[in-house]
Every structure is written in C-alpha cells, then in structure tokens.
Design an enzyme around this catalytic site. Structure first.
Site, PDB file in Angstrom:
ATOM      1  N   GLU A 197     -52.984  -0.791  22.736  1.00  0.00           N
ATOM      2  CA  GLU A 197     -52.800   0.701  23.158  1.00  0.00           C
ATOM      3  C   GLU A 197     -53.912   1.016  24.373  1.00  0.00           C
ATOM      4  OE1 GLU A 197     -53.625   2.930  19.937  1.00  0.00           O
ATOM      5  OE2 GLU A 197     -51.781   2.208  19.106  1.00  0.00           O
ATOM      6  N   GLU A 231     -47.898  -2.707  15.013  1.00  0.00           N
ATOM      7  CA  GLU A 231     -49.410  -1.845  14.071  1.00  0.00           C
ATOM      8  C   GLU A 231     -47.963  -0.459  13.708  1.00  0.00           C
ATOM      9  OE1 GLU A 231     -52.975  -1.219  15.972  1.00  0.00           O
ATOM     10  OE2 GLU A 231     -52.548   1.278  14.451  1.00  0.00           O
TER      11      GLU A 231
HETATM   12  C1  GAL Z   1     -54.009   2.600  16.383  1.00  0.00           C
HETATM   13  C2  GAL Z   1     -55.015   1.940  16.988  1.00  0.00           C
HETATM   14  C3  GAL Z   1     -55.716   0.947  15.492  1.00  0.00           C
HETATM   15  C4  GAL Z   1     -56.497   2.226  15.127  1.00  0.00           C
HETATM   16  C5  GAL Z   1     -55.299   2.762  14.102  1.00  0.00           C
HETATM   17  C6  GAL Z   1     -55.751   4.300  13.571  1.00  0.00           C
HETATM   18  O1  GAL Z   1     -53.838   3.509  16.937  1.00  0.00           O
HETATM   19  O2  GAL Z   1     -54.392   1.418  17.288  1.00  0.00           O
HETATM   20  O3  GAL Z   1     -57.250   0.771  16.736  1.00  0.00           O
HETATM   21  O4  GAL Z   1     -57.799   3.168  15.802  1.00  0.00           O
HETATM   22  O5  GAL Z   1     -54.878   3.774  15.497  1.00  0.00           O
HETATM   23  O6  GAL Z   1     -54.014   4.822  13.009  1.00  0.00           O
END
Ligand code: GAL
Length: 809
Positions: free
Chosen positions: A421, A499
C-alpha cells in the site's frame, strides 16, 4: 539457504577447533546493554541476544501519542492516535557490546552476520567502525579482515529508533541473532550460492548450483566438489570440477532421478554439499539446503504447485511474538506455525518486512509457502515520516539484494512482494519506484513472480496508470467486491488477495444484537470487538467474502488474511484516543497465542484433513435468561441440528442465500437458558457425522493448566505455552472468569512471559502473574540448558491451585 556447519554455535569463549575449515559462533551470551549511546556504568545490563529492550515496558500512552490522519484508512483529518505502536518505549538509542575470540587470523577470512538490528545499526569492531545499516528488518554482513585480531575482539553495536518510524511495534535493539563466521581465505562467501531447478518432472529434475568463490586470487588448483543429498541424507548426484571461473559465478548442473518434490504436505529438503579444496586439501565446506518443486502461475487458470492447482490459504503476520516482543525465538515461531498449519494455512506473508531467517527455515521444514515482502513504504510520500521512506533512495537496491540473496534458495519462498500500500501507487513516481525494485529483483531471481499489495484502485490509480500491469501478479488488499472488474481490465490474467478480511474480534467477547456489519466500524464497551465475527473496519470485511472469491474463480489464486496472530500496536477500531488499547484485534489467534472463534471458521474451510466442529458463543450468560442469543456453528460438515436442553432449534444447512449462510450454520433467534447446547452434524450424504455439547459451568472450583507440549529440549531456548483456565467441580471451563493468577516455575526452566489476549491489558508481560481474559491466559516457560523437570504451579484466590510438570531433555 540453510547453513550447516562443521562446528556450530560456540558459546562466547568456548574452544574453537582451529583445524575446522569453517567455524561459526552465534553470539548469544556475554553481552552488555545500556540505553543511550554510551555505556552508562550504573545502568549496564547483562543481556542474552536476541534481546528487545522495549518489551519490558512499562506501557504508557505517551510512548506513541501521534496526531495523524491515517490516509490508508480513508481519514482526511488528523486526530489523536494512541497505542499505534504498542504503547511501549522503543524510541531512543541503545548500545550493546561483547567480546569474541578468533584463535588465528593467518590465512583466514572473518565475516560478521547480523540477522537484524532494530534499527540504524552502527557496528564497531576493535574501535573501528565497520558497517552501518539503517533498515531494522534486514540481514546484513561485513567482512572484517584486517580489523579482526587473533584472540579477543571487541564488538559494539549502537542502534536508534526514531519517532514516527513505524505504524506498528517494531521492537528495539539486537532482536535477532549475530554470527561470526571464520573461514579459509578461499571460501564461499555469505549467501554465496544460488540453486535453481529449471526442469522438474516426476521422473527427473535438473538442479543448477551457481556459486561465488572468494579468495581465489593467486591460488591455483582449486577443486569444487558438490554432492546432492536427498532428504534421507543419501547421495543422489555428484560433480567434481576444477575451478575455472575467476571473477565470475561458477555453476554446476545435476540430474536428480525420481525427485521427492517439496510441498506443504511433504516438505522434502535436499542439500547441496559443496567442498572446496586447494592442492588437494579441503578448505571449505558449505551446505545449501533446497527443495525441488515447480511453480506455475497460469493466466486464467491459477497457481500450480508441482502441477497441482493450489490456492493460497495464507495469513499475514507481523514479526512480534506477542509477550516475547520482537526478540526472535525459534520455538515460539514453531508454535505459531503449528497452530496455523492445523487451521489449514499453507502460506505466510511477511508483512511488511524481511523475516527472521529462523522463520524461513521453519517454513521450509514444516511446509508453508512464503510471500516475502520487504517494505511498507517507498520513497515518495511515505506513511511513516521517519520510516523506510527516509532512506529508500539510497538503500532500496542494497536492501532488496540482501533479501533476495538471503532467501532465494528457500523452497518455501514462492513469490516476492515489493511493497505494501505504498502511497505512490497514484502517480508517476510510484511507477518509477516499482520499476527500480522490479529490476533489482529480476537481476537476482527470475524464478519467482513479483507482486505488491495495492489498495488504490480508484480512477487514475493502479488499474489505469500501469502500476498493477507492471507486476507479474497484481495483489489487492481488501477489494474482493471488485475482482471481476480488475480481472477484466488488467492484462495479467490472475488476481491475488494480498491482504484480506481484517475482521475484528476479541477472544470470547460477544455483543448483542448480532448483525453483520461489513465495511463499518462498530464500537463496543471496554474497547473490545465481537467474537461472532460479524464486524470489520470501514475498508475491510468478514472472511466469507474472500472464501467466496477463492471458491468461485480459478483466476483468483487465493489470499493472505490480515492477520494470523494479533500483534502489538494498531488497535483499530480503537486507535483514536482509545488508550489503553494498544494491540490489534485483527488476529485469528490472539496475543496470548489462544485461537479465537474465527480460527475454527477458517479451519472449517481450509483444513481438508480433519473435520472441524465448533460452537459459539459460550453458554454462561447469567442475567441474559430469555434474551436472544444467536448460536453459530463453524464446521466442515454441511448440515447440523441444534438442541438447547434437549429441545431442537431446527436444522441448518449451508446454502447460497447469503454469503454468510454459505460458510456458517447460524441460529439467529435462539434464547439463552442455562444448561446444555448440543449440535448434531450430518455429512454430505446426510449421514449422522459428529456431535458436540457445551454446558453452562457452575461455581469456580479449581485451576486447569494445559501445556502445549510435555517435553522441551535442554538448550536454554525451548518454550512451553501453558494455557490457564478455571473449571467448576465437574471440570467445565468457566469462560467468563477474569481473576488474577500467579505463576511459579521451579527446576530445569524459568518463567519467560505471560499474556491474556486482552488488547487493553497494561499488565507487564514479564511478571509471573496475569488476569484471565474471557477465562484464559497463557504462561510461557523457557527450558534451562540442562536436563531435568520443570514444575509449574498456578494459584489464585478462591480456587484450588494446579501444578504440572514438563520434562527437559
Ligand atoms: C492495511 C495495511 C496493514 C494493516 C491493515 C489493518 O491497509 O496494509 O498493514 O494496517 O490495513 O486493517
């Protein structure tokens, strides 16, 4: 690559066999540590490495108070954020020193390898600065020939964590191992081999081993012999050649017949044992551990491991080990991976940094695929103002090169991610940075695809601007609802959930009424989140949506759930002036390594080898009598009937009416009455399968201690996780008991740490007492380096104590 040395793990001043060709000392003992940048006599501590100076606390909201807008969470205005990095005192300077012995330096070459120093390491040997390395997560090494002395050598490591350097708890200090490697002048240098398996079939595999050889100047008659040993240690191929490649890599090729292929189900490891000799005398022996396996990422069709269609059933993890902090411990990592494997996990994403080498070795040995990811920030508009962005321009190539050279022989590693991100996804600078990193990776490894975790998918961002198309595999964070569009628009032909989910839940905490609230923030009393697994954050969703993607689309190659384990820091949705929240609730397993209900939802879907049957919530609801208390069953069986005190509440069968009904069995209208909940399941042929009953517990009567293993190794580093609970006189566990429990450890071990999984608990991890949270806590015990018995006792007011023993051998 795994090192196996002739003489391993010498203690600080142990005798070294000077005839050995390669000697390795891992410097664990005899270190002194002081806060600050000079050794402050009254405050010098004797420490064992790995060491995390900040995990000892105390927790305090002042440690990480920040006024920020978290842009990637969609915030536009800065607000006061607390607990974002764990509320622990990791910011500041620290300094370490030790002494090691090198018996002889004549015709020897000495290299010091740091697995990771948090952070901004400055290394001095015998008063001379030998290397500095800013990034705290990467391994680095330095050759110290000319500075190292025969006899005693003084090694000093200074480090500094800066304010605003991280979005989570990074740990502090020498939190990973330090090795001193002494070899002949003619030797294979650190990470100096590269094994590939260009052709892999059931009948045969070709194995190619490239290597660098150092110290060859002015030396003749160098011979290189490599034998390939199969997983049983039997020689299956051999090559012996005169070295004839000065200044270039030297490559030997092999044929292995009927190879045993590496996979999560059968993590078979081969070893390439390379022996260098000069004038017939052996001068170095270097082992490269590797696996034989094929990776195919086929557009539209998916990912194939050894020709078998395979989905990533992955989790993301941060590097901290909960109450142990960032200090790496192989036994703790093994425990994590065992829990994850039993859940059916087949892959790990090292978010968002290079892993400890111990983790990669374990993934090789235990059978977990890895996506290794170095960065959360690149240079342009970084999320953490003092984080990697500040050094990206100067260090990116060096860091990526070390990462690839370190881990490119590990069969578990099946993909490189170049970032997470990064805010520059929006514009030109981002593409430039992407291409830089992509080229650096490809120079060193073309056998694995490159991905990146992307979240900016609006107009003009990654789909339109070429960012996603420049990756081998586009990885999306939290976007399952848009995958069809991405798939259609992008040229790549595959989509990865780099993710997913970020469902929030606190173990054993249930809130009513129960409604599904995807993409919404729901706040509850005491800063806890609902264990019905019905809540997420504004950007995230419950697991069901990602399951559906994996089930419905071959081109969706799977996912990495955020996260396997809770971690220190990022207590969303309780991150805005919500102290004492200071650890995450995203984990499938809590900070005390205790599985939440969600564990069984994933297990019901992902563990195809053993059935899952799990009921929630608990059934101890004094005061809720007659209140609607939904019952969920997470099971691999398609159908079940629920009974409350013998009365049927109806049959539920998984179906496509909603995405939740597809993966969970739910009775939304059941009313609480004390007694018995019984579930009877049926298999896909309608045959009675398995039953499970939970009961309302009675009065607290005694403590129960459940060690996760009964035998530890007498190596001073092995750990046992003991779960502590309270039971009634009939042995029913009381899921609501929150009393304080004290621990005593005697014999061949010591108390290491404790935790209860409550993200708001400010009790120190190192004091041998803990409040139970939702009826449970974990005590961690460390083995001594001598054999014997550990006697562990837990006691608490009002209930009988418990004693258990653990063998150390
Ligand atoms: C994402 C990020 C992670 C964590 C996660 C929490 O956007 O890549 O590191 O912050 O959100 O939901």
């Amino acid at each position: 690559m795994k090192f196996q040395y002739l003489f391993i793990l010498m203690a600080l001043s142990g005798a070294i066999n000077i005839n050995a060709q390669r000697e390795v000392q891992t410097l664990k003992h005899g270190w002194e540590f002081s806060h600050g940048n000079v050794f402050d006599a009254p405050n010098i501590q004797q420490v064992r490495i790995p060491h995390d100076w900040a995990i000892y606390g105390p927790f305090d909201r002042k440690h990480d108070l920040q006024i920020v807008a978290v842009e990637q969470n969609g915030e536009t205005e800065a607000t006061e954020k607390t607990g974002r990095t764990g509320g622990l005192p990791f910011i500041g300077k620290g300094i370490y020193r030790t002494v090691f012995e090198i018996p002889d330096t004549i015709n020897r070459s000495v290299t010091i390898v740091f697995d990771g120093v948090m952070s901004n390491a400055e290394v001095t040997l015998n008063g001379k600065k030998v290397i500095s390395w800013p990034y705290g997560y990467n391994s680095f090494y330095v050759n110290v020939d000319g500075i190292v002395l025969p006899g005693e050598n003084r090694l000093e490591v200074a480090c500094e964590n800066k304010e605003g350097q991280s979005r989570w708890y990074p740990g502090a200090g020498l939190y990973r191992n330090v090795h001193v490697i002494s070899t002949d002048k003619v030797h294979i240098p650190t990470w100096g081999t590269f094994v590939t398996t260009p052709v892999v079939t059931k009948e045969y595999a070709s194995v190619s081993l490239s290597m660098e050889v150092a110290g060859t100047y002015n030396r003749q008659n160098i011979n290189i012999t490599t034998v390939i040993l199969n997983p049983e240690g039997k020689e299956v191929a051999k090559k012996s050649n005169v070295f004839c490649a000065r200044g270039q890599e030297f490559t030997q090729n092999f044929l292995v017949n009927h190879p045993i292929l590496w996979s999560p189900d059968n993590p078979a490891l081969y070893t390439a044992k390379t022996i260098l000799s000069v004038d017939g005398k052996v001068v170095d022996e270097y082992d490269t551990s590797f696996g034989i396996r094929s990776l195919a990422y086929v557009p539209q069709k998916g990912f194939f491991l050894n020709g078998v269609p395979t989905k990533f059933k992955g989790v993301c993890n941060h590097h901290d080990l909960g109450p142990l902090g960032a200090a790496v411990n192989k036994s703790a990592l093994r425990h994590q991976l065992e829990l994850l494997k039993d859940m059916g996990v087949n892959a790990i994403r090292t978010s968002h940094n290079m892993p400890a080498p111990e983790l990669v070795e374990l993934c090789d040995e235990m059978g977990l695929m890895m996506m290794i990811e170095p960065f959360d920030d690149w240079g342009f508009r970084p999320k953490s103002p003092n984080g990697y962005g500040a050094v990206f321009d100067e260090w990116a190539e060096k860091d990526v090169s070390n990462m690839i050279r370190h881990f490119r022989n590990n069969p578990s590693v099946v993909m490189w991610s170049i970032g997470n991100e990064v805010p520059s996804q929006w514009g030109e600078p981002g593409i430039g940075e992407l291409l830089r990193l992509r080229n650096t990776v490809r120079k060193l490894d073309t056998t694995r695809p490159i991905t990146c975790g992307m979240d900016q998918v609006g107009e003009g961002a990654v789909i339109d601007n070429g960012f996603a198309a420049a990756l081998d595999i586009p990885g999306f964070n939290y976007k399952p609802q848009f995958y069809d569009k991405f798939y259609e628009k992008l040229p790549n032909g595959l989509i990865l959930g780099s993710e997913t989910a970020s469902t929030v839940s606190s173990r054993g905490q249930y809130f009513f009424p129960v409604e599904f609230k995807d993409h919404n923030v729901v706040l509850h009393p005491e800063n806890q989140s609902n264990s019905y697994d019905n809540e997420s954050c504004s950007w995230s969703n419950t697991p069901d949506f990602d399951f559906a993607r994996d089930d419905d689309n071959d081109w969706c190659i799977g996912q990495f759930v955020w996260t396997g384990f809770d971690y220190l820091g990022e207590p969303s949705p309780y991150d805005t002036d919500a102290w004492p929240s200071h650890s995450s609730v995203f984990g499938i397993i809590d900070l005390a390594s205790l599985p939440k209900d969600r564990y069984y939802l994933y297990r019901s879907k992902w563990n195809e080898d053993s059935p899952t049957l799990h009921i929630l919530p608990h059934w101890n609801w004094k005061g809720r009598e007659g209140g609607v208390t939904p019952v969920f069953v997470y099971t691999s069986y398609p159908k079940a009937e629920l009974f409350i005190n013998g009365i049927s509440q109806g049959i539920r069968e998984k179906n496509d009416s909603t995405v939740y009904n597809r993966y969970r069995l739910m009775w939304m209208d059941t009313k609480y009455e004390p007694g018995e909940l019984k579930v009877v399941t049926y298999d896909k042929n309608g045959k009675l399968a398995e039953e499970k009953t939970i009961r309302t517990a009675g009065k607290p009567h005694h403590l129960v201690a459940t060690p996760h293993r009964k035998i530890l190794a007498a190596n001073g580093e092995d750990l046992c996780y003991i779960t502590i609970q309270v039971a009634d006189k009939d042995g029913n566990i009381i899921p609501t008991d929150n009393r304080r429990v004290k621990f005593k450890v005697e014999g061949a071990g010591s108390f290491e740490a404790t935790a209860n999984g409550d993200p708001t608990s400010l009790l120190p991890f190192q004091k041998p007492e803990m409040d139970l949270f939702s009826g449970a806590a974990t005590a961690i015990v460390r083995s001594a380096d001598k054999e014997g018995i550990i006697t562990f006792t837990a006691s608490a007011n009002g209930v009988k104590p418990v004693t258990t023993t653990i063998q150390v051998e």
